[in-house]
Design an enzyme around this catalytic site. Structure first.
Site, PDB file in Angstrom:
ATOM      1  N   CYS A  55       0.861  -1.188   0.000  1.00  0.00           N
ATOM      2  CA  CYS A  55       0.000   0.000   0.000  1.00  0.00           C
ATOM      3  C   CYS A  55       0.896   1.237   0.000  1.00  0.00           C
ATOM      4  CB  CYS A  55      -0.920  -0.006   1.217  1.00  0.00           C
ATOM      5  SG  CYS A  55      -1.903   1.499   1.384  1.00  0.00           S
ATOM      6  N   ILE A  56       0.679   2.126  -0.929  1.00  0.00           N
ATOM      7  CA  ILE A  56       1.517   3.318  -1.075  1.00  0.00           C
ATOM      8  C   ILE A  56       1.517   4.161   0.196  1.00  0.00           C
ATOM      9  CG2 ILE A  56       1.743   5.507  -2.326  1.00  0.00           C
ATOM     10  CD1 ILE A  56       0.638   3.966  -4.803  1.00  0.00           C
TER      11      ILE A  56
END
Length: 140
Positions: free
Chosen positions: A12-13
């Site tokens: 997840c960024i």
């Protein structure tokens, strides 16, 4: 320096940015896969403390975005059962440090809790940058 147990969705960024900010602020980050953790209702509920039930949920989860699940219509037991079945519904990250548990990454709250350097450019570290896409955050 504080040791932070950080439950994330790998790839997840925003979780990556959050971990980087914690580390740059001098904290030791122990990353754990939120999706593979053997959660219990009691274990999850401990993170949510006094948050309203809808704030427990990942608003970018496909089932929520598509209206299949409406957190505001659920009881606590129903919400926890759904999260145990589908961990993507859990708002991220879940963090444990200094005996306290937190959900989400509100910069001011984390700063007051364990200390945090100001992120450059005041980025949004809560909203998935891919939330305009059809599904939740995907691995980078």
């Amino acid at each position: 320096m504080t040791r932070v147990i950080f439950y994330e969705k790998p790839g997840c960024i925003n979780n990556t940015r959050q971990k980087q900010l914690l580390a740059a602020s001098g904290h030791e980050v122990i990353a754990c896969n939120l999706l593979k953790e053997p959660w219990t209702s009691e274990g999850l509920k401990a993170f949510f403390q006094d948050l309203p039930l809808p704030a427990w949920f990942n608003k970018a989860a496909p089932a929520i975005k598509q209206g299949e699940i409406k957190p505001e219509e659920l009881t606590e037991d129903q919400a926890l059962a759904l999260m145990l079945k589908e961990p993507l519904l859990i708002r991220r990250p879940l963090m444990l440090a200094e005996g306290e548990r937190k959900v989400g990454f509100e910069v001011d709250e984390v700063k007051a809790w364990i200390g945090l350097d100001e992120p450059e450019g005041n980025p949004d570290l809560q909203t998935c940058p891919r939330s305009h896409e059809a599904s939740s955050c995907k691995p980078a």
